[in-house]
Design a protein around this motif. Structure first.
Motif, mmCIF file in Angstrom:
data_model
loop_
_atom_site.group_PDB
_atom_site.id
_atom_site.type_symbol
_atom_site.label_atom_id
_atom_site.label_comp_id
_atom_site.label_asym_id
_atom_site.label_seq_id
_atom_site.Cartn_x
_atom_site.Cartn_y
_atom_site.Cartn_z
ATOM 1 N N PHE A 33 0.853 -1.243 -0.141
ATOM 2 C CA PHE A 33 -0.122 0.098 -0.128
ATOM 3 C C PHE A 33 0.806 1.184 -0.073
ATOM 4 C CE2 PHE A 33 -3.940 -2.461 2.192
ATOM 5 C CZ PHE A 33 -4.417 -2.522 0.857
ATOM 6 N N SER A 34 2.069 1.184 0.767
ATOM 7 C CA SER A 34 2.905 2.353 0.846
ATOM 8 C C SER A 34 3.359 2.757 -0.519
ATOM 9 C CB SER A 34 3.860 2.313 2.020
ATOM 10 O OG SER A 34 4.747 1.261 1.622
ATOM 11 N N ARG A 39 -5.378 1.433 -4.613
ATOM 12 C CA ARG A 39 -5.760 0.873 -5.764
ATOM 13 C C ARG A 39 -4.738 0.120 -6.683
ATOM 14 N NH1 ARG A 39 -9.841 5.176 -8.893
ATOM 15 N NH2 ARG A 39 -11.197 5.840 -6.995
ATOM 16 N N GLY A 40 -3.512 0.386 -6.489
ATOM 17 C CA GLY A 40 -2.598 -0.140 -7.186
ATOM 18 C C GLY A 40 -1.865 -1.445 -6.406
ATOM 19 N N ALA A 41 -2.356 -1.748 -5.185
ATOM 20 C CA ALA A 41 -1.820 -3.040 -4.584
ATOM 21 C C ALA A 41 -2.914 -4.030 -4.708
ATOM 22 C CB ALA A 41 -1.445 -2.789 -2.987
ATOM 23 N N SER A 42 -2.656 -5.266 -5.235
ATOM 24 C CA SER A 42 -3.795 -6.033 -5.501
ATOM 25 C C SER A 42 -3.797 -7.195 -4.245
ATOM 26 C CB SER A 42 -3.450 -7.073 -6.792
ATOM 27 O OG SER A 42 -2.327 -7.896 -6.594
ATOM 28 N N LEU A 43 -5.004 -7.588 -3.928
ATOM 29 C CA LEU A 43 -4.893 -8.796 -2.969
ATOM 30 C C LEU A 43 -4.127 -9.871 -3.415
ATOM 31 C CD1 LEU A 43 -8.932 -8.691 -1.773
ATOM 32 C CD2 LEU A 43 -6.973 -7.939 -0.508
ATOM 33 N N TYR A 59 -10.389 -14.398 4.721
ATOM 34 C CA TYR A 59 -11.043 -14.908 5.923
ATOM 35 C C TYR A 59 -10.752 -13.984 7.088
ATOM 36 C CZ TYR A 59 -11.527 -17.725 10.052
ATOM 37 O OH TYR A 59 -11.856 -18.308 11.396
ATOM 38 N N TYR A 60 -9.563 -13.429 7.177
ATOM 39 C CA TYR A 60 -9.418 -12.333 8.131
ATOM 40 C C TYR A 60 -9.687 -10.943 7.543
ATOM 41 C CZ TYR A 60 -6.261 -15.847 10.212
ATOM 42 O OH TYR A 60 -6.028 -17.067 10.754
ATOM 43 N N PHE A 61 -9.774 -10.709 6.353
ATOM 44 C CA PHE A 61 -9.942 -9.296 5.988
ATOM 45 C C PHE A 61 -10.871 -9.386 4.879
ATOM 46 C CE2 PHE A 61 -5.790 -9.084 8.005
ATOM 47 C CZ PHE A 61 -5.873 -8.171 8.930
ATOM 48 N N PRO A 62 -12.282 -9.434 5.037
ATOM 49 C CA PRO A 62 -13.108 -9.666 3.661
ATOM 50 C C PRO A 62 -13.130 -8.778 2.626
ATOM 51 C CG PRO A 62 -14.224 -9.467 5.860
ATOM 52 C CD PRO A 62 -12.994 -8.720 6.196
ATOM 53 N N SER A 63 -12.322 -7.680 2.527
ATOM 54 C CA SER A 63 -12.225 -6.884 1.343
ATOM 55 C C SER A 63 -10.740 -6.130 1.537
ATOM 56 C CB SER A 63 -13.302 -5.886 1.053
ATOM 57 O OG SER A 63 -13.162 -4.814 2.163
ATOM 58 N N LYS A 64 -10.575 -5.566 0.332
ATOM 59 C CA LYS A 64 -9.156 -5.049 0.415
ATOM 60 C C LYS A 64 -9.357 -3.539 1.081
ATOM 61 C CE LYS A 64 -7.619 -2.975 -3.637
ATOM 62 N NZ LYS A 64 -6.901 -2.893 -5.027
ATOM 63 N N GLU A 65 -10.601 -2.995 1.121
ATOM 64 C CA GLU A 65 -10.666 -1.641 1.752
ATOM 65 C C GLU A 65 -10.681 -2.051 3.371
ATOM 66 O OE1 GLU A 65 -12.402 -2.771 -0.487
ATOM 67 O OE2 GLU A 65 -11.881 -1.112 -2.191
ATOM 68 N N LYS A 66 -11.208 -3.105 3.802
ATOM 69 C CA LYS A 66 -11.148 -3.458 5.153
ATOM 70 C C LYS A 66 -9.896 -3.605 5.564
ATOM 71 C CE LYS A 66 -15.720 -5.078 5.948
ATOM 72 N NZ LYS A 66 -16.332 -3.890 6.703
ATOM 73 N N LEU A 67 -9.036 -4.405 4.817
ATOM 74 C CA LEU A 67 -7.421 -4.441 5.154
ATOM 75 C C LEU A 67 -6.927 -3.155 5.269
ATOM 76 C CD1 LEU A 67 -5.075 -6.342 5.612
ATOM 77 C CD2 LEU A 67 -5.103 -6.648 3.121
#
Length: 219
Positions: A33-34, A39-43, A59-67
């Motif tokens: 992310f840094s 947007r540029g970092a994919s799961l 399982y731990y973070f249901p979406s990229k936004e939540k992570l």
């Protein structure tokens, strides 16, 4: 008497392993992310960096936004630790001097975290605004009252507490957010122990020199 089954006994170990896995995911997410932003970092890339499957990550973070928000919240908790340490029972020169040293240490040790947090602020903090309005504001108000107490007792010259906190935050954070610029100018970084100590000493003397009554400075 309650008996402890093997499953019960093993649960603390499983919980610790689960938390360690979540932290590994956050650390990987921070790195990407840094560098690339939300947007540029994919799961997929984050999962690969963390050494877990994408399914396990979700399982731990249901979406990229939540992570992303979880990473930012952890950064905020880390960066607010020095402010939480400010205590009305301390003399202001000790409390503020300690804050400066603590924050410069964070600028030295958590450059990626500072860069990501700065990026979020520049973008208007779309995913962290409520955290700032509630949690951060409450902490700033609490510590502002401590500063007002020092002023009322005559141990600190009159100053707006909010502007003092902004100044302390910005000055110390500069050494992380603009580390490349500082190195280009001085040829040194906070990784150099002598430069680190010179940085802490100069910020402390400049700030406290303008805040403490002359009798305190002479002491």
């Amino acid at each position: 008497m309650t008996s402890i089954t093997p499953a019960t006994a093993a649960s603390p170990g499983r919980a610790a392993a689960s938390e360690a896995r979540k932290q590994r995911i956050r650390d990987a997410a921070l790195t990407l992310f840094s560098r690339f932003g939300l947007r540029g970092a994919s799961l997929d890339a984050i999962a690969d960096q963390a050494g877990v499957s994408k399914t396990n990550l979700l399982y731990y973070f249901p979406s990229k936004e939540k992570l992303y928000v979880s990473v930012l919240q952890q950064i905020l908790e880390t960066w607010l630790e020095p402010m939480r340490a400010i205590d009305a029972d301390q003399p202001p020169e000790a409390a503020i001097g300690h804050y400066i040293r603590f924050k410069v240490e964070l600028s030295r040790d958590h450059v990626q975290a500072s860069r990501l947090f700065c990026l979020e602020m520049i973008q208007g903090a779309p995913l962290l605004k409520e955290e700032l309005r509630n949690h951060l504001r409450a902490l700033v108000e609490e510590k502002s009252k401590v500063i007002e107490g020092w002023i009322a007792s005559g141990s600190l010259l009159p100053v707006d507490p909010h502007h003092l906190i902004y100044l302390l935050w910005g000055t110390t954070q500069h050494y992380a957010d603009f580390a490349v610029q500082i190195e280009a100018i001085s040829g040194r970084t906070l990784a150099d122990p002598d430069f680190f100590e010179a940085t802490v000493d100069n910020i402390q003397r400049i700030v406290l020199g303008g805040l403490l009554p002359r009798t305190n400075r002479d002491a």
